[in-house]
Design a protein around this motif. Structure first.
Motif, PDB file in Angstrom:
ATOM      1  N   ASN A 285       0.860  -1.188   0.000  1.00  0.00           N
ATOM      2  CA  ASN A 285       0.000   0.000   0.000  1.00  0.00           C
ATOM      3  C   ASN A 285       0.890   1.229   0.000  1.00  0.00           C
ATOM      4  O   ASN A 285       1.589   1.511   0.980  1.00  0.00           O
ATOM      5  CB  ASN A 285      -0.923  -0.011   1.220  1.00  0.00           C
ATOM      6  N   LYS A 287       0.146   4.393   0.065  1.00  0.00           N
ATOM      7  CA  LYS A 287      -0.281   5.430   1.004  1.00  0.00           C
ATOM      8  C   LYS A 287       0.352   5.203   2.382  1.00  0.00           C
ATOM      9  O   LYS A 287       0.813   6.154   3.030  1.00  0.00           O
ATOM     10  CB  LYS A 287      -1.806   5.421   1.116  1.00  0.00           C
ATOM     11  N   GLU A 288       0.420   3.956   2.821  1.00  0.00           N
ATOM     12  CA  GLU A 288       1.009   3.662   4.122  1.00  0.00           C
ATOM     13  C   GLU A 288       2.500   3.977   4.138  1.00  0.00           C
ATOM     14  O   GLU A 288       3.026   4.480   5.135  1.00  0.00           O
ATOM     15  CB  GLU A 288       0.774   2.190   4.464  1.00  0.00           C
ATOM     16  N   ILE A 289       3.198   3.697   3.031  1.00  0.00           N
ATOM     17  CA  ILE A 289       4.633   3.985   2.956  1.00  0.00           C
ATOM     18  C   ILE A 289       4.870   5.493   2.999  1.00  0.00           C
ATOM     19  O   ILE A 289       5.788   5.967   3.684  1.00  0.00           O
ATOM     20  CB  ILE A 289       5.237   3.365   1.688  1.00  0.00           C
ATOM     21  N   ASP A 291       2.899   7.779   4.360  1.00  0.00           N
ATOM     22  CA  ASP A 291       2.615   8.225   5.738  1.00  0.00           C
ATOM     23  C   ASP A 291       3.795   7.919   6.655  1.00  0.00           C
ATOM     24  O   ASP A 291       4.168   8.739   7.524  1.00  0.00           O
ATOM     25  CB  ASP A 291       1.353   7.526   6.261  1.00  0.00           C
ATOM     26  N   GLU A 292       4.395   6.754   6.501  1.00  0.00           N
ATOM     27  CA  GLU A 292       5.550   6.373   7.324  1.00  0.00           C
ATOM     28  C   GLU A 292       6.736   7.292   7.074  1.00  0.00           C
ATOM     29  O   GLU A 292       7.409   7.754   8.026  1.00  0.00           O
ATOM     30  CB  GLU A 292       5.920   4.919   7.001  1.00  0.00           C
ATOM     31  N   HIS A 295       6.345  10.770   8.542  1.00  0.00           N
ATOM     32  CA  HIS A 295       6.658  10.786   9.968  1.00  0.00           C
ATOM     33  C   HIS A 295       8.171  10.808  10.195  1.00  0.00           C
ATOM     34  O   HIS A 295       8.674  11.523  11.080  1.00  0.00           O
ATOM     35  CB  HIS A 295       6.030   9.569  10.651  1.00  0.00           C
ATOM     36  N   ASP A 314      -5.760   5.360  -1.192  1.00  0.00           N
ATOM     37  CA  ASP A 314      -5.152   4.028  -1.137  1.00  0.00           C
ATOM     38  C   ASP A 314      -4.759   3.585  -2.545  1.00  0.00           C
ATOM     39  O   ASP A 314      -5.545   3.681  -3.484  1.00  0.00           O
ATOM     40  CB  ASP A 314      -6.127   3.018  -0.531  1.00  0.00           C
ATOM     41  N   GLU A 316      -2.458   0.293  -4.244  1.00  0.00           N
ATOM     42  CA  GLU A 316      -1.638  -0.901  -4.091  1.00  0.00           C
ATOM     43  C   GLU A 316      -0.784  -1.121  -5.339  1.00  0.00           C
ATOM     44  O   GLU A 316      -1.273  -1.012  -6.465  1.00  0.00           O
ATOM     45  CB  GLU A 316      -2.510  -2.133  -3.842  1.00  0.00           C
ATOM     46  N   LYS A 321       9.592  -3.968  -1.331  1.00  0.00           N
ATOM     47  CA  LYS A 321       9.440  -3.018  -0.215  1.00  0.00           C
ATOM     48  C   LYS A 321      10.694  -2.175  -0.082  1.00  0.00           C
ATOM     49  O   LYS A 321      10.624  -0.958   0.155  1.00  0.00           O
ATOM     50  CB  LYS A 321       9.180  -3.795   1.084  1.00  0.00           C
ATOM     51  N   ASP A 325      10.637   1.861  -0.651  1.00  0.00           N
ATOM     52  CA  ASP A 325      11.094   2.738   0.437  1.00  0.00           C
ATOM     53  C   ASP A 325      12.112   3.744  -0.079  1.00  0.00           C
ATOM     54  O   ASP A 325      12.048   4.938   0.249  1.00  0.00           O
ATOM     55  CB  ASP A 325      11.715   1.905   1.558  1.00  0.00           C
TER      56      ASP A 325
END
Length: 416
Positions: A285, A287-289, A291-292, A295, A314, A316, A321, A325
């Motif tokens: 996902n 979007k989650e990466i 957001d991470e 932060h 969202d 995918e 990974k 990143d």
């Protein structure tokens, strides 16, 4: 268009042209032969009329012998050469007009000249020509159908070894230890092609393994002295007896060593990406990466008082990974480093697009050079490989990466 299809098309066109020309010549020849036979028959008929006049000293009555029609016309001409010509034959039985063939000549009787004309029907001859023409056209059609079937299936089978070799080439992986699995063939050209492909793939793999080994060893060997130097610098920089000038020099060395270590890691990463050595793909996902990473970069963002505007949906994607990143990390790092104090970063993620926008220099960057290796701004302290890595990761997963400038925002857009 495939070579086999192109060959079949050319073959059919040439065959059709040859058959068409041959058919025309064949028709003309048959027509000539048929007319020659009629002319021979007409010659015999007019000779019979001439012999009858010489023998009986009178003209025969206009009768229809064997469906041949004979007519006599008085003429003042003393010499008329025999001439063959096409005319109309009036069929007395069916009461209709047909194509006919005629001959005309001169007969002299009792010092009086007569023009004699003998007409014979061409109906039987025309029917024979039409029959032969029809049979010829049917044979041409059958031949063309056979050629199409032969080109499609027989020649298609002959090209199978080539397509197998092409499939093996498309699936060729330089990192795969297995050699190409090329099928045996009895065709000399394909044998030569397969031999060349096996030889080439073997050389490429050997060179790749040598390059891979050299790169990994060089990277490992470089990291050892860099670690030693860094450790020594850490010890020296803690010495309280150092003068401010010495401390500044040691700090410059420390910064340079850190940059060298990052450069080494970036070059090694590029080699791995370009040779497709990182293949741990998962459904992630995005979007989650983001957001991470948002932060993780929060402190740097706050230090420059940068405003963040996010619109994330969202999304995918199937990717590594580790590489994903690095991709997001480099986009964030680029947007922060080249931003202004109290600047802005806009991040927009939709189902088919990811857009990073940031304020910065008011001049547009060169889109043809910005993603090349070691291309960086005048005041940049980076390695000049961040956007190159972003580009290579996008190429790895067939993402379309582009840059454009809309004052005051520099925009990096990735289309999935």
């Amino acid at each position: 268009m495939k070579l086999s299809s192109q060959y079949s098309r050319v073959n059919l066109v040439i065959t059709l042209c040859v058959l068409l020309i041959a058919g025309i010549v064949y028709y003309i020849t048959i027509d000539y032969i048929a007319n020659s036979q009629l002319d021979q028959s007409l010659t015999e008929e007019i000779d019979e009329v001439t012999d009858y006049v010489k023998l009986n000293h009178r003209l025969p009555k206009p009768v229809d012998f064997d469906e041949d029609q004979t007519s006599f016309t008085t003429t003042n001409q003393k010499k008329i050469p025999r001439v063959f010509f096409d005319t109309v034959y009036k069929n007395p039985r069916e009461k209709n007009a047909e194509l006919g063939r005629a001959i005309s000549g001169l007969i002299t009787l009792k010092n009086e000249n007569y023009k004699v004309t003998v007409v014979e029907s061409k109906e039987a001859t025309e029917y024979l020509i039409q029959l032969i023409t029809g049979i010829t056209l049917v044979l041409i059609a059958i031949l063309l159908i056979i050629l199409v079937i032969a080109n499609r299936y027989i020649l298609g089978g002959l090209w199978k070894p080539f397509y197998n070799t092409l499939h093996q080439l498309k699936a060729f992986n330089i990192a795969d230890i297995n050699s190409l699995d090329l099928k045996e063939t009895s065709i000399d050209e394909f044998k030569e092609l397969n031999g060349a492909m096996l030889s080439m793939s073997s050389r490429v793999k050997n060179e790749y393994q040598n390059l891979k080994t050299f790169t990994e060893n060089a990277s490992h060997e470089m990291m050892t002295p860099i670690s030693v130097i860094t450790s020594k610098l850490d010890t020296l920089i803690q010495d309280e007896t150092l003068k401010s000038e010495q401390y500044a020099q040691i700090n410059d060395i420390y910064v340079a060593i850190n940059k060298l270590a990052r450069l080494n890691q970036s070059l090694l990463l590029l080699v791995k990406i370009e040779n497709d050595l990182i293949q741990d793909n998962f459904v992630l996902n995005l979007k989650e990466i983001i957001d991470e990473k948002l932060h993780q970069f929060q402190e740097l963002i706050q230090n420059k008082h940068i405003g963040i505007i996010c619109n994330l949906q969202d999304k995918e994607v199937t990717a590594s990974k580790y590489l994903l990143d690095i991709l997001i990390n480099n986009l964030f790092s680029n947007a922060i480093k080249h931003n202004t104090v109290y600047g802005t970063i806009r991040i927009n993620l939709t189902g088919n697009k990811l857009v990073f926008q940031n304020t910065g220099e008011v001049e547009k960057l060169n889109p043809d050079e910005i993603f090349e290796r070691f291309q960086k701004g005048k005041n940049s302290e980076g390695t000049g490989l961040g956007l190159t890595i972003v580009k290579n990761i996008c190429s790895q997963y067939n993402f379309k990466l582009s840059y454009y400038f809309e004052d005051p925002l520099h925009t990096f857009e990735i289309e999935f």
